[in-house]
Design an enzyme around this catalytic site. Structure first.
Site, mmCIF file in Angstrom:
data_model
loop_
_atom_site.group_PDB
_atom_site.id
_atom_site.type_symbol
_atom_site.label_atom_id
_atom_site.label_comp_id
_atom_site.label_asym_id
_atom_site.label_seq_id
_atom_site.Cartn_x
_atom_site.Cartn_y
_atom_site.Cartn_z
ATOM 1 N N TYR A 1 0.842 -1.204 0.000
ATOM 2 C CA TYR A 1 0.000 0.000 0.000
ATOM 3 C C TYR A 1 0.877 1.253 0.000
ATOM 4 O O TYR A 1 0.960 1.968 -0.965
ATOM 5 C CB TYR A 1 -0.944 -0.017 1.201
ATOM 6 N N SER B 1 -6.630 0.795 -4.234
ATOM 7 C CA SER B 1 -6.749 2.229 -3.998
ATOM 8 C C SER B 1 -5.390 2.885 -4.208
ATOM 9 O O SER B 1 -4.844 2.861 -5.314
ATOM 10 C CB SER B 1 -7.319 2.485 -2.609
ATOM 11 N N ASP C 1 -18.137 3.081 -7.290
ATOM 12 C CA ASP C 1 -17.018 3.571 -6.491
ATOM 13 C C ASP C 1 -16.989 5.095 -6.577
ATOM 14 O O ASP C 1 -16.565 5.661 -7.582
ATOM 15 C CB ASP C 1 -15.699 2.984 -6.999
ATOM 16 N N HIS D 1 -16.002 1.115 -3.394
ATOM 17 C CA HIS D 1 -14.567 1.054 -3.155
ATOM 18 C C HIS D 1 -14.167 -0.193 -2.367
ATOM 19 O O HIS D 1 -12.985 -0.527 -2.307
ATOM 20 C CB HIS D 1 -14.124 2.313 -2.399
#
Length: 712
Positions: A483, A563, A646, A681
């Site tokens: 991430y 994301s 989303d 999302h």
């Protein structure tokens, strides 16, 4: 299995279908119209041929047609993958166990969520007393035939008479608030709309505080940028139109405001932010006074402040002010000017959160991305280490001053969350809910290693494998996840899809990249804005390390992230396409030059920078996935995933990126996009959709890394 022949054969099978007849060759994707949009930004001409794909799929027929054709193309390919059936059944089996959420005690009632196994949405139960008979209060599974309407948040009033809860439809960030009478189970007529990014706080038993945005214009609910976040008070039995503005900053419509209240009902605490950075202003509202004028507690948007609890005029906060790894302080509102003093100083480990239970403080620390807890007095003294069950993540420890009872959860890569009840005074801990699984956690090895990034920085990673795979000592197909952003720490936790990959014989690796919150403010700063390339270098170095150490083979590495992690996967795929066999960017931020124009995107400038400022533009232009596709190089197999609802990272990011990689000359491996319907999302996604998506992603990565699944 994973070679060009497989891809060509798959397409040949598809071509036999009437819907695809005469349409497919080896990489003959559905047609995508290329527009002629070209903009000059800071002297550079930027082509954006797929600008039209930013339009809302609900409003634009051409976009809807493109989505339908891409979905049919991708679905037909994924459904014929030989590993898919195994993964679908394995993930379904790994999800089919009774699981509970942390209980919340109000008065003498205990509220908690429970899923019997494969329910699309968890149900909400209440017990009158800890040993009382469970009573079903809310069943979201009855709200929509497709299971895509979810119970997203809830909080009982102090005495447990009412339950305030929020409804999420189709994965959207928008919420609708309702109130339920706990004794009768009746839903009251109160309904609050256009709530987003809101905490919920009761004021007595007659009303509550919440945050919302103005109602969006026609057709703009899922696209337009969000401004003018406002805190309101709603009194039960009145229409939303009569709700009272409690805190608003019309002179700064870009500010965000969340609100919570102390357990004794004395203070409402408004936390204001500008972007995603943990830099807050704090205002306090005396709820015992008729005059609810906000009072400044902390100004300046300089540091993080997280309310722990309040008693009378004293408030406890976790803060990184003068403490990059955070400390605990107390602020006294009893004088005209708030006075602060330190209760627990900064330690070597990161202080993640704290709670007051009974007459003690429970401090939750993180050391090298794993949890441990410490119990101290309200004065910060008499520290006592609280033992947890190995490498994992502990959460919870919520409670009330004067009440020694608390609940906490513990989970790890090989252990689903278990819920425990603890008496803080006696130290007695008893299980509240422990899942029964069809595998032995001891069959799996969890290893933490530190590897050197490009600049020599030591970065931690967790490696999870079956113990027999470790003993064999041979490289195996490996899934690397990362991430690296927004001060978010990735810690050990259970995932059915990851466990399915591990049980199939693969290795799962979690890299704790810079940009996250694993080591405090400095670690975050080292991976954002002008330092964002460090995140990509950390991830690339992780892949190189896994190959050099024989964890995975030269062509056995798959990467995945969602994301900001989707941005990560897109960026490193462009920078090192030779390193990876498969790449799955999920709901990613792929157009870094326009991310701030949609919904919540404007908040992300704290991590990414401002596209309309030249210095920032020069940085993000260099790594924007959409703008840096390496035409002419062989790419790994790519499966882009997004969802039509989303409204956090709008699907146009993924639409444009997928169109661009399909148009470019990137070799013979497939470059596909999977588009979920009635999903957003990620939060609120029904179990059925989770299983389908997991099976698609895992089988795609298995196909192109050579992971052979076991026999049924």
């Amino acid at each position: 299995m994973r070679n060009i022949l497989r891809w060509t054969t798959a397409l040949s099978v598809l071509a036999a279908s009437p819907a695809f007849a005469n349409e497919l060759t080896d990489t003959n994707y559905p047609d995508t119209r290329r527009g002629d949009v070209v903009e000059t930004l800071f002297g550079e001409k930027i082509a954006d041929p797929y600008r039209w794909l930013e339009n809302d799929v609900r409003e634009d027929k051409e976009v809807a047609d493109w989505v339908a054709r891409q979905s049919a193309f991708t679905d037909s390919y994924l459904k014929q993958l030989p590993q898919r059936g195994w993964f679908e059944e394995k993930v379904r089996g790994l999800l089919d166990f009774e699981r509970f959420g942390l209980p919340d005690k109000a008065g003498k009632r205990y509220f908690y969520t429970r899923n019997s196994g494969l329910l699309n949405q968890s149900q909400l139960f209440v017990r009158d007393g800890l040993d009382g008979e469970p009573r079903l209060l809310i069943d979201p599974n009855t709200w929509a035939s497709d299971g895509a309407t979810a119970l997203s948040g809830w909080t009982p009033s102090k005495e447990g008479s009412y339950l305030l809860y929020s409804v999420q439809d189709g994965g959207s960030d928008w919420r609708i608030l309702h109130v339920l009478d706990v004794a009768t189970g009746k839903v009251l007529e109160d309904e609050i709309r256009w709530v987003k990014f809101s905490d919920l706080a009761w004021v007595g038993e007659k009303g509550f505080l919440y945050s919302r945005y103005p109602a969006p214009g026609e057709g703009e609910a899922f696209q337009s940028a969000n401004y003018d976040h406002t805190v309101y008070y709603h009194e039960l039995g009145t229409p939303q139109s009569q709700d009272v503005v409690v805190y608003r900053t019309p002179e700064h419509p870009e500010y965000n405001h969340s609100v919570t209240a102390t357990q004794d009902g004395h203070w409402a605490i408004v936390t204001s932010s500008i972007g995603t950075d943990a830099r807050f202003e704090i205002h306090a509202i005396d709820l015992t006074s008729k005059d609810w004028t906000p009072r400044v507690v902390v100004g300046g948007f300089d540091d993080a402040w997280e309310l722990v609890e309040g008693m009378g005029d004293k408030l406890w906060f976790v803060t990184n002010k003068d403490a990059p790894r955070k400390r605990l302080v107390q602020i006294d509102l009893g004088s005209k000017t708030p006075k602060m003093h330190e209760v627990v100083p900064q330690a070597e480990d990161i202080l993640e959160r704290a709670g007051i239970v009974g007459n003690r403080l429970v401090l939750n620390y993180m050391r090298d991305a794993a949890s441990h807890a410490v119990i101290v007095g309200l004065d910060g003294k008499s520290a006592q280490e609280f033992s947890l069950s190995g490498i994992g993540t502990a959460s919870g420890f919520h409670g009330k001053p004067g009440d020694p009872e608390t609940f906490y959860s513990f989970t790890s890569f090989n252990r689903p969350p278990s819920i425990f009840r603890m008496n803080i005074e006696t130290g007695e801990t008893t299980p509240f809910a422990e899942p029964e699984m069809d595998f032995d956690p001891e069959d799996f090895a969890i290893e933490q290693r530190f590897y050197a990034s490009k600049d020599g920085t030591k970065v931690p990673m967790f490696i999870v494998r079956r113990k027999d795979v470790v003993a064999a000592g041979k490289p195996v197909p490996t899934l690397l996840y990362g991430y690296g952003g927004f001060d978010i720490a990735l810690t050990p936790g259970f995932s059915a899809s990851r466990m399915a990959w591990i049980q199939a014989g693969g290795a799962y690796v979690l890299a704790n990249l810079r940009g996250g919150g694993e080591y405090g403010r400095a670690w975050h700063d080292a991976g954002r804005r002008e330092n964002k390339q460090n995140v990509f270098d950390d991830f690339i170095a992780a892949g190189e390390y896994l190959k050099a150490q024989g964890i995975t083979s030269e062509d056995g590495l798959a990467i995945n992230g969602g994301s900001n992690g989707g941005l990560l996967v897109g960026a490193v795929t462009n920078q090192r396409p030779d390193l990876f066999a498969a790449a799955v960017p999920q709901v990613g931020v792929m157009d870094m030059l326009r991310f701030d124009r949609f919904t919540a995107g404007r908040y992300w400038v704290d991590d990414f920078g401002y596209p309309d400022k030249e210095a920032d533009f020069r940085i993000i232009r260099r790594y924007s996935p959409y703008h840096n596709i390496a035409d002419g190089q062989d790419y790994p197999a790519v499966l882009v995933t997004t969802a039509d609802t989303d409204d956090r990272v709008v699907p146009g990011h993924s639409f444009k990126y997928a169109a661009a990689i399909q148009h470019a000359d990137l070799g013979d491996k497939p470059h596909l996009i999977r588009i979920e319907t009635r999903a957003g999302h990620g939060s609120g996604k029904p179990t059925d959709k989770v299983i389908e998506e997991s099976a698609d992603i895992l089988s795609f990565m298995a196909e192109w890394t050579g992971l052979e699944v076991p026999e049924f």
